[in-house]
Motif scaffolding. Structure first.
Motif, PDB file in Angstrom:
ATOM      1  N   ASP A 283      56.579  34.239   3.770  1.00  0.00           N
ATOM      2  CA  ASP A 283      57.218  33.543   2.650  1.00  0.00           C
ATOM      3  C   ASP A 283      57.738  34.537   1.626  1.00  0.00           C
ATOM      4  OD1 ASP A 283      56.478  31.081   3.786  1.00  0.00           O
ATOM      5  OD2 ASP A 283      54.483  31.215   2.876  1.00  0.00           O
ATOM      6  N   ASP A 284      59.010  34.406   1.292  1.00  0.00           N
ATOM      7  CA  ASP A 284      59.665  35.310   0.345  1.00  0.00           C
ATOM      8  C   ASP A 284      59.187  35.027  -1.076  1.00  0.00           C
ATOM      9  OD1 ASP A 284      61.315  37.000  -1.032  1.00  0.00           O
ATOM     10  OD2 ASP A 284      63.192  36.167  -0.258  1.00  0.00           O
ATOM     11  N   LEU A 285      58.642  36.064  -1.727  1.00  0.00           N
ATOM     12  CA  LEU A 285      58.203  35.939  -3.121  1.00  0.00           C
ATOM     13  C   LEU A 285      59.077  36.769  -4.058  1.00  0.00           C
ATOM     14  CD1 LEU A 285      54.315  36.231  -2.687  1.00  0.00           C
ATOM     15  CD2 LEU A 285      55.718  34.161  -2.732  1.00  0.00           C
ATOM     16  N   GLY A 286      60.291  37.024  -3.635  1.00  0.00           N
ATOM     17  CA  GLY A 286      61.162  37.898  -4.424  1.00  0.00           C
ATOM     18  C   GLY A 286      61.208  39.250  -3.748  1.00  0.00           C
ATOM     19  N   GLN A 287      60.570  40.255  -4.364  1.00  0.00           N
ATOM     20  CA  GLN A 287      60.509  41.572  -3.737  1.00  0.00           C
ATOM     21  C   GLN A 287      59.368  41.664  -2.724  1.00  0.00           C
ATOM     22  OE1 GLN A 287      60.283  44.350  -7.055  1.00  0.00           O
ATOM     23  NE2 GLN A 287      62.484  44.703  -6.906  1.00  0.00           N
ATOM     24  N   ASP A 288      58.367  40.809  -2.849  1.00  0.00           N
ATOM     25  CA  ASP A 288      57.219  40.824  -1.960  1.00  0.00           C
ATOM     26  C   ASP A 288      57.282  39.638  -1.005  1.00  0.00           C
ATOM     27  OD1 ASP A 288      56.530  42.880  -3.617  1.00  0.00           O
ATOM     28  OD2 ASP A 288      54.977  41.767  -4.689  1.00  0.00           O
ATOM     29  N   ILE A 289      56.349  39.622  -0.047  1.00  0.00           N
ATOM     30  CA  ILE A 289      56.226  38.475   0.839  1.00  0.00           C
ATOM     31  C   ILE A 289      54.765  38.030   0.886  1.00  0.00           C
ATOM     32  CG2 ILE A 289      58.188  39.080   2.311  1.00  0.00           C
ATOM     33  CD1 ILE A 289      56.177  40.103   4.387  1.00  0.00           C
ATOM     34  N   ARG A 290      54.559  36.750   1.140  1.00  0.00           N
ATOM     35  CA  ARG A 290      53.215  36.242   1.394  1.00  0.00           C
ATOM     36  C   ARG A 290      53.116  35.970   2.886  1.00  0.00           C
ATOM     37  NH1 ARG A 290      49.981  32.565  -2.661  1.00  0.00           N
ATOM     38  NH2 ARG A 290      49.943  34.657  -3.569  1.00  0.00           N
ATOM     39  N   LEU A 291      52.161  36.641   3.479  1.00  0.00           N
ATOM     40  CA  LEU A 291      51.976  36.621   4.921  1.00  0.00           C
ATOM     41  C   LEU A 291      50.860  35.649   5.276  1.00  0.00           C
ATOM     42  CD1 LEU A 291      52.647  38.415   7.573  1.00  0.00           C
ATOM     43  CD2 LEU A 291      50.550  39.622   6.962  1.00  0.00           C
ATOM     44  N   THR A 292      51.089  34.807   6.278  1.00  0.00           N
ATOM     45  CA  THR A 292      50.030  33.951   6.812  1.00  0.00           C
ATOM     46  C   THR A 292      49.723  34.408   8.224  1.00  0.00           C
ATOM     47  OG1 THR A 292      50.825  32.063   5.504  1.00  0.00           O
ATOM     48  CG2 THR A 292      49.296  31.594   7.298  1.00  0.00           C
ATOM     49  N   VAL A 293      48.438  34.657   8.496  1.00  0.00           N
ATOM     50  CA  VAL A 293      48.017  35.157   9.799  1.00  0.00           C
ATOM     51  C   VAL A 293      46.990  34.214  10.406  1.00  0.00           C
ATOM     52  CG1 VAL A 293      46.947  37.062  11.058  1.00  0.00           C
ATOM     53  CG2 VAL A 293      48.411  37.548   9.080  1.00  0.00           C
TER      54      VAL A 293
ATOM     55  N   ASP B  66      39.534  28.163   8.005  1.00  0.00           N
ATOM     56  CA  ASP B  66      38.663  28.440   9.142  1.00  0.00           C
ATOM     57  C   ASP B  66      39.307  29.348  10.179  1.00  0.00           C
ATOM     58  OD1 ASP B  66      36.697  26.903   8.014  1.00  0.00           O
ATOM     59  OD2 ASP B  66      37.222  25.083   9.138  1.00  0.00           O
ATOM     60  N   ASN B  67      40.629  29.300  10.281  1.00  0.00           N
ATOM     61  CA  ASN B  67      41.291  30.083  11.324  1.00  0.00           C
ATOM     62  C   ASN B  67      42.564  30.780  10.831  1.00  0.00           C
ATOM     63  OD1 ASN B  67      42.931  27.890  10.995  1.00  0.00           O
ATOM     64  ND2 ASN B  67      43.049  27.345  13.177  1.00  0.00           N
ATOM     65  N   TYR B  68      42.621  31.047   9.535  1.00  0.00           N
ATOM     66  CA  TYR B  68      43.794  31.764   9.014  1.00  0.00           C
ATOM     67  C   TYR B  68      43.444  32.431   7.690  1.00  0.00           C
ATOM     68  CZ  TYR B  68      44.573  28.479   5.183  1.00  0.00           C
ATOM     69  OH  TYR B  68      44.434  27.752   4.035  1.00  0.00           O
ATOM     70  N   TYR B  69      44.315  33.350   7.284  1.00  0.00           N
ATOM     71  CA  TYR B  69      44.250  33.898   5.925  1.00  0.00           C
ATOM     72  C   TYR B  69      45.666  34.224   5.465  1.00  0.00           C
ATOM     73  CZ  TYR B  69      44.757  38.557   8.057  1.00  0.00           C
ATOM     74  OH  TYR B  69      45.208  39.638   8.759  1.00  0.00           O
ATOM     75  N   ARG B  70      45.817  34.299   4.151  1.00  0.00           N
ATOM     76  CA  ARG B  70      47.095  34.688   3.566  1.00  0.00           C
ATOM     77  C   ARG B  70      46.894  35.928   2.713  1.00  0.00           C
ATOM     78  NH1 ARG B  70      48.089  28.760   2.957  1.00  0.00           N
ATOM     79  NH2 ARG B  70      49.613  28.272   4.591  1.00  0.00           N
TER      80      ARG B  70
END
Length: 219
Positions: free
Chosen positions: A16-26, A56-60
């Protein structure tokens, strides 16, 4: 701190685009998330990331523009598989070597040769990292603690057994694959210690051949 012993192979499910950064979901695969808390660190393909949300089965985790620039995250996309390791507990077994989760550079797979019981993989490292890569020394490739079996200039060779290929993303490698590299932190500390009083000078990182000869490291 990490050890380079991979606990699971996860999968990126969103960027997910946060501007200059991204939020990653794994998606965390078979890794046990029950003891993971917000603020904990998880090495994701060798990159130390801070958990900002979990289930339970992911993190961001948030990935900065600096991290994207200097790691393989610039090439990742939804569906990319990633090696996962939770930060080391002080009472756990130390199975690999000291890994900080701070990537030193991005290498490229330049050769893969299959043998009867192992696969030979050649990786070209950035030239500036060549001095830290030693025959029979340790190196971290996409978060995996590995032994260098041969060195030619800035290129090095790894022997991968079937278990490593099965339990990490290394089994996905092809010629041209970009990989995160972290050199042995002990080599970096030794380089700094060798400078002695010169370490406080502006250009103190420049260890030349004349410097080594002057201080008795070369004959």
């Amino acid at each position: 701190m990490f050890t380079g012993i991979i606990e699971a192979v996860g999968k990126i499910t969103s960027l997910d685009d946060l501007g200059q950064d991204i939020r990653l979901t794994v998606q965390s695969g078979k890794m046990d998330m029950s003891d993971v808390h917000l603020g904990d660190s998880i090495a994701t393909n060798g990159v130390c990331l801070t958990v900002v949300e979990k289930g339970d089965n992911y993190y961001r985790a948030d990935v900065s523009a600096e991290t994207i620039k200097y790691t393989g995250f610039a090439h990742y996309q939804n569906g990319s598989r990633v090696n996962l390791e939770k930060a080391m507990r002080p009472d756990s077994r130390f199975g690999g070597h000291i890994v900080s989760g701070h990537v030193d550079g991005v290498g490229k797979v330049i050769g893969i040769n299959e043998h009867t019981r192992y696969v030979e993989v050649w990786v070209k490292a950035p030239d500036e990292l060549a001095k830290y890569i030693a025959h029979k020394g340790s190196i971290t490739v996409d978060g995996v603690s590995l032994t260098v079996n041969e060195v030619k200039g800035a290129s090095f060779m790894l022997w991968l057994i079937p278990h490593t290929l099965k339990e990490t993303v290394i089994g996905d490698y092809k010629v041209g694959t970009s990989v995160n590299l972290e050199v042995d932190v002990i080599a970096r500390y030794l380089e700094r210690l060798m400078l002695g009083e010169r370490a406080a000078q502006d250009n103190s990182e420049d260890i030349s051949m004349s410097f080594l000869a002057e201080h008795g490291y070369l004959k």
